[in-house]
Design an enzyme around this catalytic site. Structure first.
Site, PDB file in Angstrom:
ATOM      1  CG  HIS A  88      15.892  17.721  -5.300  1.00 44.86           C
ATOM      2  ND1 HIS A  88      15.081  18.715  -5.787  1.00 44.86           N
ATOM      3  CD2 HIS A  88      15.055  16.799  -4.776  1.00 44.86           C
ATOM      4  CE1 HIS A  88      13.810  18.411  -5.584  1.00 44.86           C
ATOM      5  NE2 HIS A  88      13.760  17.246  -4.959  1.00 44.86           N
ATOM      6  CG  ASP A  90      16.307  20.379  -9.052  1.00 39.53           C
ATOM      7  OD1 ASP A  90      16.770  19.724  -8.091  1.00 39.53           O
ATOM      8  OD2 ASP A  90      15.638  19.853  -9.965  1.00 39.53           O
ATOM      9  CD  GLU A 153      13.808  14.800  -7.601  1.00 40.93           C
ATOM     10  OE1 GLU A 153      13.231  13.739  -7.302  1.00 40.93           O
ATOM     11  OE2 GLU A 153      13.179  15.859  -7.835  1.00 40.93           O
TER      12      GLU A 153
END
Length: 472
Positions: A88, A90, A153
């Site tokens: 991920h 983010d 996430e």
């Protein structure tokens, strides 16, 4: 076939790996729904990070795919089955108190410092270069290898939910988003709010202040490191100010107090940490709640702050709530109070992140909680539950990763369990695999987050061999 020196392959690409990691880390990819657009449903920064990875992959000859601007993948190889690498891009908000720019990706003392360095952009780039090595060596594979890139996430997992509604599920895979050697079990994770629905017994004593507002914390899965309360004091604020100054000193808390437009403002600073172990942090919101609960304040506020203090102050295992639980696989149930708020209009609200063992039944736990909350004049809202995850030790995936880890490190690949939740739980046969080596401090979600350059390179070599062994 010649034996591959995976570490040497990584070292030949070291400069490019670090350069690309820095570029990814310099993108502020924090969820920002206030600025959401159709092209960037979770905010521009998150979309920029996703685009960066997809464009990098396309340039290097991988097949890229954007899946609804919420997720994407990069793929190479051929075969019916897919080996998934779930990453991920983010990150959680940077918070305060950094020694350098949280998005500067500064390198010093052999470490790269940035929000996302260890969770999960540094490991994502390590896994990307691992794929690149296997691809460039033109090794024979009979499975496709696919890096799945998520963008939510740290919040609600809308990325992987959307992705797997539209794309096929890998037969097996790993998430480079936790610890080495191998995480084979992950606790269940329930997020929900406890919302004040009444005042409880009326307070008839002297009222010296009215709490106008109180706020602390931004995420369920982070220990809040800042709290602020606004009080309307009936007489001189000197007594409350002195009590607060003493409270800060007794608890070794940084904080301040001042008058603004006739209102007394109290602020406190705590220590942020990942919500999977609240005891690693210092919850500024709960400290402030503790202080306010001891003041002669209005009934509604008094009930809320006493409730928060009674059940959650210095108590992260659910004992006072009657929901404590532990097992041998994943340990204790834990509770992080990640969001706290109070206003006169709406009353109080606590946002909880409950991580529960693989043998615990959340429906039973919720039932016990609802019984207690009814008597305390609170209700549950916004309940979400991600079930626990557990892969058997004799699974091909685990046996392969154990072999790779032991060959490359010379150390035994112990199986671990965690309170954190990784994308590995999206797969039936999925585990978390690195990047944090044994003995290294876990500074995910904290100020001055970093990853050792040496560890990034070691992880890349391990991931490259793992990808080859799983897909050959």
């Amino acid at each position: 076939m010649n034996v591959i020196d995976w570490q040497k392959e990584v070292e030949q690409r070291q400069e490019a790996l670090i350069d690309d990691a820095k570029k990814l880390l310099q993108i502020k990819s924090v969820l920002d729904e206030d600025q959401a657009t159709e092209d960037a449903p979770l905010g521009e920064g998150v979309k920029e990070a996703l685009d960066f990875m997809l464009q990098l992959g396309e340039k290097d000859g991988f097949t890229p795919k954007n899946v609804g601007n919420l997720a994407g993948h990069l793929e190479f190889g051929q075969g019916e089955e897919i080996v998934g690498i779930l990453c991920h891009v983010d990150v959680v908000p940077e918070g305060d108190g950094w020694s350098s720019d949280p998005y500067g990706a500064e390198i010093r003392d052999g470490k790269i410092f940035a929000r996302g360095a260890i969770d999960d952009k540094g490991p994502t780039m390590a896994a990307y270069y691992a794929m690149k090595i296997v691809k460039e060596l033109e090794l024979p594979l009979n499975k496709r290898v696919r890096m799945i890139i998520g963008t939510d996430e740290e919040s609600d997992w809308r990325c992987v939910d959307h992705y797997f509604e539209n794309e096929e599920m890998p037969a097996m895979g790993f998430a480079p988003d936790a610890d080495f050697p191998i995480i084979y079990a992950e606790k269940g994770i329930a997020d929900f709010d406890l919302v004040q629905s009444g005042e409880g017994s009326k307070y008839d004593g002297e009222i010296k202040a009215t709490v106008l507002s109180f706020e602390s914390g931004r995420r369920y899965n982070m220990v809040p490191d800042f709290a602020k309360a606004s009080l309307e004091v009936n007489n001189e604020p000197t007594e409350i100010v002195q009590m607060y100054a003493d409270f800060l000193k007794q608890n070794d808390l940084p904080g301040k107090y001042y008058i603004e437009n006739g209102v007394l403002i109290l602020e406190a600073e705590g220590i942020s940490a990942h919500g999977m172990e609240p005891n690693n942090g210092k919850n500024a919101g709960l400290y402030m709640a503790k202080f306010l609960s001891e003041l002669k304040i209005d009934s509604k506020a008094r009930h809320f702050f006493q409730f928060a203090t009674t059940y959650f102050y210095d108590e992260s295992r659910g004992k006072k709530l009657g929901i404590a639980y532990s097992d041998d696989i994943t340990g204790d149930l834990t509770i992080n109070v990640g969001k706290l708020a109070f206003t006169q209009e709406n009353g109080g609200r606590l946002g909880l992140n409950v991580r529960y063992p693989v043998t615990n039944n959340m429906n039973d736990t919720k039932g016990i909680l609802e019984g207690l909350l009814k008597d305390e004049h609170f209700i549950i809202e916004n309940f979400t539950d991600s079930k626990p995850h557990h892969v058997a030790e004799d699974d091909f995936l685990i046996q392969t990763l154990k072999k790779v880890y032991e060959e490359q490190t010379g150390e035994k690949a112990e199986l671990l369990s965690i309170g954190g939740g990784t994308y590995a739980r999206s797969l039936k046969s999925g585990v978390a695999f690195g990047p944090l080596f044994p003995g290294r401090e876990d500074i995910a979600h904290q100020k001055d987050e970093y990853m050792y350059i040496e560890d990034m390179l070691r992880a890349t070599a391990i991931y490259a061999q793992a990808i080859y062994e799983l897909a050959k």
